[in-house]
Design an enzyme around this catalytic site. Structure first.
Site, PDB file in Angstrom:
ATOM      1  N   CYS A 263       0.809  -1.214   0.000  1.00  0.00           N
ATOM      2  CA  CYS A 263       0.000   0.000   0.000  1.00  0.00           C
ATOM      3  C   CYS A 263       0.846   1.269   0.000  1.00  0.00           C
ATOM      4  O   CYS A 263       0.924   1.972   1.015  1.00  0.00           O
ATOM      5  CB  CYS A 263      -0.967   0.027   1.176  1.00  0.00           C
ATOM      6  SG  CYS A 263      -2.311   1.202   0.879  1.00  0.00           S
TER       7      CYS A 263
ATOM      8  N   CYS B   3      -6.190   2.036  -4.266  1.00  0.00           N
ATOM      9  CA  CYS B   3      -5.758   2.683  -3.051  1.00  0.00           C
ATOM     10  C   CYS B   3      -6.717   3.829  -2.766  1.00  0.00           C
ATOM     11  O   CYS B   3      -6.727   4.810  -3.489  1.00  0.00           O
ATOM     12  CB  CYS B   3      -4.345   3.224  -3.277  1.00  0.00           C
ATOM     13  SG  CYS B   3      -3.787   4.290  -1.978  1.00  0.00           S
TER      14      CYS B   3
HETATM   15  C1  LIG Z   1      -0.970   0.396   7.084  1.00  0.00           C
HETATM   16  C2  LIG Z   1      -1.475  -0.403   5.935  1.00  0.00           C
HETATM   17  C3  LIG Z   1      -2.483   0.113   5.128  1.00  0.00           C
HETATM   18  C4  LIG Z   1      -2.957  -0.603   4.054  1.00  0.00           C
HETATM   19  N1  LIG Z   1      -3.979  -0.071   3.308  1.00  0.00           N
HETATM   20  C5  LIG Z   1      -4.487  -0.774   2.282  1.00  0.00           C
HETATM   21  C6  LIG Z   1      -5.603  -0.265   1.533  1.00  0.00           C
HETATM   22  O1  LIG Z   1      -6.135   0.817   1.811  1.00  0.00           O
HETATM   23  N2  LIG Z   1      -6.084  -1.001   0.499  1.00  0.00           N
HETATM   24  C7  LIG Z   1      -5.530  -2.218   0.173  1.00  0.00           C
HETATM   25  O2  LIG Z   1      -6.005  -2.849  -0.762  1.00  0.00           O
HETATM   26  N3  LIG Z   1      -4.480  -2.727   0.855  1.00  0.00           N
HETATM   27  C8  LIG Z   1      -3.938  -2.044   1.901  1.00  0.00           C
HETATM   28  N4  LIG Z   1      -2.885  -2.572   2.618  1.00  0.00           N
HETATM   29  C9  LIG Z   1      -2.184  -3.778   2.119  1.00  0.00           C
HETATM   30  C10 LIG Z   1      -2.821  -5.103   2.460  1.00  0.00           C
HETATM   31  O3  LIG Z   1      -3.110  -5.201   3.824  1.00  0.00           O
HETATM   32  C11 LIG Z   1      -1.884  -6.214   2.054  1.00  0.00           C
HETATM   33  O4  LIG Z   1      -1.492  -6.023   0.712  1.00  0.00           O
HETATM   34  C12 LIG Z   1      -2.512  -7.592   2.166  1.00  0.00           C
HETATM   35  O5  LIG Z   1      -2.764  -7.888   3.515  1.00  0.00           O
HETATM   36  C13 LIG Z   1      -1.615  -8.653   1.550  1.00  0.00           C
HETATM   37  O6  LIG Z   1      -2.070  -9.950   1.822  1.00  0.00           O
HETATM   38  P1  LIG Z   1      -1.057 -11.145   1.977  1.00  0.00           P
HETATM   39  O7  LIG Z   1      -1.878 -12.343   2.223  1.00  0.00           O
HETATM   40  O8  LIG Z   1      -0.091 -11.147   0.865  1.00  0.00           O
HETATM   41  O9  LIG Z   1      -0.214 -10.784   3.288  1.00  0.00           O
HETATM   42  P2  LIG Z   1      -0.719 -10.773   4.796  1.00  0.00           P
HETATM   43  O10 LIG Z   1      -2.155 -10.446   4.850  1.00  0.00           O
HETATM   44  O11 LIG Z   1       0.226  -9.900   5.509  1.00  0.00           O
HETATM   45  O12 LIG Z   1      -0.551 -12.274   5.275  1.00  0.00           O
HETATM   46  C14 LIG Z   1       0.685 -12.950   5.280  1.00  0.00           C
HETATM   47  C15 LIG Z   1       0.587 -14.152   6.192  1.00  0.00           C
HETATM   48  O13 LIG Z   1       1.728 -14.979   6.023  1.00  0.00           O
HETATM   49  C16 LIG Z   1       2.121 -15.461   7.278  1.00  0.00           C
HETATM   50  N5  LIG Z   1       3.528 -15.865   7.254  1.00  0.00           N
HETATM   51  C17 LIG Z   1       4.635 -15.101   7.286  1.00  0.00           C
HETATM   52  N6  LIG Z   1       5.734 -15.864   7.289  1.00  0.00           N
HETATM   53  C18 LIG Z   1       5.312 -17.142   7.263  1.00  0.00           C
HETATM   54  C19 LIG Z   1       5.982 -18.403   7.260  1.00  0.00           C
HETATM   55  N7  LIG Z   1       7.319 -18.490   7.316  1.00  0.00           N
HETATM   56  N8  LIG Z   1       5.234 -19.522   7.239  1.00  0.00           N
HETATM   57  C20 LIG Z   1       3.884 -19.465   7.211  1.00  0.00           C
HETATM   58  N9  LIG Z   1       3.206 -18.311   7.199  1.00  0.00           N
HETATM   59  C21 LIG Z   1       3.917 -17.162   7.228  1.00  0.00           C
HETATM   60  C22 LIG Z   1       1.832 -14.329   8.225  1.00  0.00           C
HETATM   61  O14 LIG Z   1       1.717 -14.788   9.558  1.00  0.00           O
HETATM   62  C23 LIG Z   1       0.532 -13.771   7.669  1.00  0.00           C
HETATM   63  O15 LIG Z   1      -0.595 -14.360   8.286  1.00  0.00           O
HETATM   64  C24 LIG Z   1      -2.406  -1.879   3.738  1.00  0.00           C
HETATM   65  C25 LIG Z   1      -1.404  -2.412   4.552  1.00  0.00           C
HETATM   66  C26 LIG Z   1      -0.944  -1.704   5.646  1.00  0.00           C
HETATM   67  C27 LIG Z   1       0.119  -2.316   6.522  1.00  0.00           C
END
Ligand SMILES: Cc1cc2nc3c(=O)[nH]c(=O)nc-3n(C[C@H](O)[C@H](O)[C@H](O)COP(=O)(O)OP(=O)(O)OC[C@H]3O[C@@H](n4cnc5c(N)ncnc54)[C@H](O)[C@@H]3O)c2cc1C
Lengths: 432, 117
Positions: free
Chosen positions: A195, A375
């Site tokens: 983000c 966004c």
């Molecule tokens: C402050 C902030 C604001 C944001 N605002 C927006 C917005 O307005 N709009 C939008 O669309 N997005 C936004 N985002 C981005 C969005 O939250 C992320 O892009 C999204 O959560 C990505 O999903 P993901 O599953 O890739 O990662 P995550 O949701 O972070 O999940 C990753 C998972 O992998 C696990 N993991 C890590 N290492 C390991 C391992 N070795 N083995 C097994 N599991 C592991 C973690 O525990 C976690 O549960 C924002 C993020 C932040 C931090």
């Protein structure tokens, strides 16, 4: 009259029946005994688990994640703006997972894509036919000298990214700062980040609070951009530049935070002209972002790109690994040029799932990801710009001609505040 | 956004209100609308005096709907930023106005039973 009434009731019953039966017909499930392992039960992993469970009959799906709390990260910005409590972003990982899959409550410690197996921190080995990598991002606070999580909430140091409780502590500091005024210092890291709009939003929100409290005159707002732009999409960058000028922010370019001295309240930046120091009374520290170690220590990352960050080498349209065709990466872990947002996850996951299911069936999938990222760029409490774009830096508004992407609008704020979390939850369940 | 579909909107609304409350509200709205249509069929016309009286509730419904949305979200009239925001405001107001008018027509009509014209 009686006949009329009966006709009328009959008609309404038929109408109700039509509503009930018009729910989308579910496609027949594909029979398969494939072993599918998903690493990470965040936004992308959970959505993938639900969609795969929905599409496949008989497949053995295992999800690996040690984290018991599911975090709705887009909510961190609202928490850090004092608009929501810390628990707004917190739910249980297990609440969202389908009942017929296995959840190993450990982290993955090792990935061997040649032998097609992973090993968990507890020493369990799990073999797979297909692997979905969804491990998200590791926040590398240690890369900033002098920075650690326990500093957040003291001495004017905040960090919206660090987690829901840290976001609440950041709000306490921002609230205090905007009562008194001083120097507010805002930054973003030099790496890829999730983000990329979030650092900008928080700058706008702090400005808004200072104005509403009447302390803006005593407040200087400095934004340190990591390169020569404020946002990677040129047309959006220009708009943000204009808004920054309008709000009276001092922008410095090519500044990447490398150290922080909480006692002296000074941050040090690497710049092309050497190190520069900037003092602050309040700052929002956003650390460099990388793949978790398990990915960086595996053969999965790109070897000629992002070598200090370790994003998984996938085809940017199919989300399939370029060297290991039974491996997919979705969400923040994926090494694609854009798309580290939950909004991108919403598009990437159905594509990756269809590609994977097609591979099981032995057919070609025509589903592709075009780099869609969105966004809701908050510019004050109550207003936002609903910015959506793709790989080509084209704006791709969902409501063209209705919601202008580059205008500060109330409706865009309503979407962020009312509809975003429900949409995210529906996405987790595989329904959006 | 990929695939903007009716199913997705329903899923999102179910998440906002919870499936029970959402479908309960849909059912309530449908029941009120059906009762309204039923009254017209029963009486062979829209009772103009009653409808006029019901219409007095329209501004109340409009204002209540707008204030409810502003109260529910962290926003207010000063956040109106462009034409679409004015349209949204009008739509929210209209929904409140029409909803309360129909309700104000239906409830007394059903309570008092059939009236001769
Ligand atoms: C402050 C902030 C604001 C944001 N605002 C927006 C917005 O307005 N709009 C939008 O669309 N997005 C936004 N985002 C981005 C969005 O939250 C992320 O892009 C999204 O959560 C990505 O999903 P993901 O599953 O890739 O990662 P995550 O949701 O972070 O999940 C990753 C998972 O992998 C696990 N993991 C890590 N290492 C390991 C391992 N070795 N083995 C097994 N599991 C592991 C973690 O525990 C976690 O549960 C924002 C993020 C932040 C931090």
């Amino acid at each position: 009259m009686l006949a009329n009434r009966r006709q009328f009731l009959g008609l309404s019953a038929a109408g109700a029946a039509a509503v009930v039966t018009s729910s989308p017909a579910r496609a027949a499930k594909i029979k398969s005994n494939a072993r599918i392992v998903i690493l990470g039960a965040g936004a992308a992993g959970t959505a993938a688990a639900n969609r795969l469970a929905e599409r496949l009959d008989g497949a053995k799906i295992t999800i690996v994640d040690a984290r018991k709390q599911h975090l709705y990260q887009p909510g961190f910005t609202l928490i850090a703006a004092g608009l929501k409590p810390a628990n707004y972003s917190v739910s249980g990982t297990g609440d969202w997972l389908p009942s017929d899959i296995d959840w190993i409550e450990e982290a993955a410690a090792e990935i061997d894509p040649v032998a097609k197996k992973i090993v968990t921190t507890g020493g369990k080995t799990v073999d797979y036919d297909y692997l979905v990598v969804a491990t998200g991002i590791k926040l590398d606070f240690e890369a900033i000298e002098g920075m650690s999580l326990d500093l957040i909430g003291k001495n004017g140091i905040g960090s919206v990214y660090a987690g829901p409780d840290y976001a609440a502590k950041t709000w306490a500091e921002m609230d205090r700062f905007t009562e008194t005024g001083g120097v507010g210092l805002f930054t973003r890291p030099g790496t890829e980040m999730k983000c990329a709009g979030a650092p900008l939003k928080y700058t706008f929100l702090t400005d808004d609070y200072a104005r509403k409290k009447g302390t803006r005159g005593k407040t200087e707002i400095i934004y340190a951009a990591h390169n020569k732009t404020l946002f990677g999409v040129p047309i959006v960058n220009e708009k943000v530049r204009m808004l920054y000028e309008d709000r009276g922010f001092n922008t410095v370019y090519d500044h990447v935070m490398k150290a922080i001295d909480p006692g002296r309240k000074i941050a040090t930046f690497a710049t092309p002209d050497g190190d520069k120091e900037i003092g602050f009374d309040f700052t929002n520290v956003i650390p460099p972002m990388r793949s978790p170690d398990v990915i960086r220590n595996s053969p999965l990352p790109w070897t000629d790109k992002w070598t200090d960050q370790g994003w998984v080498e996938v085809d940017q349209y199919t989300m399939r690994h370029r060297r290991f065709p039974e491996v997919f990466a979705v969400g923040d872990a994926a090494g694609v040029p854009k798309g580290k947002t939950a909004a991108s996850v919403k598009w990437q996951v159905p594509v990756a799932v269809d590609q994977l299911v097609a591979q099981i069936e032995g057919r070609e999938s025509s589903e592709t990801y075009n780099g869609y990222t969105s966004c809701p760029l908050i510019t004050q409490v109550g207003k936002a710009m609903l910015i959506e774009f793709d790989y080509k830096n084209n704006l791709t508004p969902s409501f063209p001609g209705i919601i202008a992407p580059l205008e500060e609008l109330w409706i865009s704020w309503l979407m962020k505040e009312i509809a975003l979390k429900p949409t995210y939850n529906a996405m987790l369940r595989g329904r959006a | 956004m990929k695939d903007v579909s009716i199913g997705m909107f329903i899923a999102v609304f179910e998440e906002i209100f919870g499936a029970g409350l959402f479908w309960g509200m849909v059912a309530a709205a449908a029941a009120i609308l059906l009762a309204f249509l039923y009254l017209i069929v029963r009486d062979h016309k829209l009772e103009s005096r009653r409808f006029l009286r019901a219409e007095l509730w329209a501004p109340v419904g409009a204002l209540a709907a707008i204030l409810f949305v502003q109260f529910w979200t962290n926003s207010g009239f000063t956040d109106i930023g462009g034409p679409i925001d004015v349209i949204v405001l009008i739509l929210i107001g209209s929904a409140g106005a029409i909803g309360l008018t129909i309700l104000a027509y239906v409830v007394p009509s059903l309570l008092s039973g059939r009236r001769s014209a």
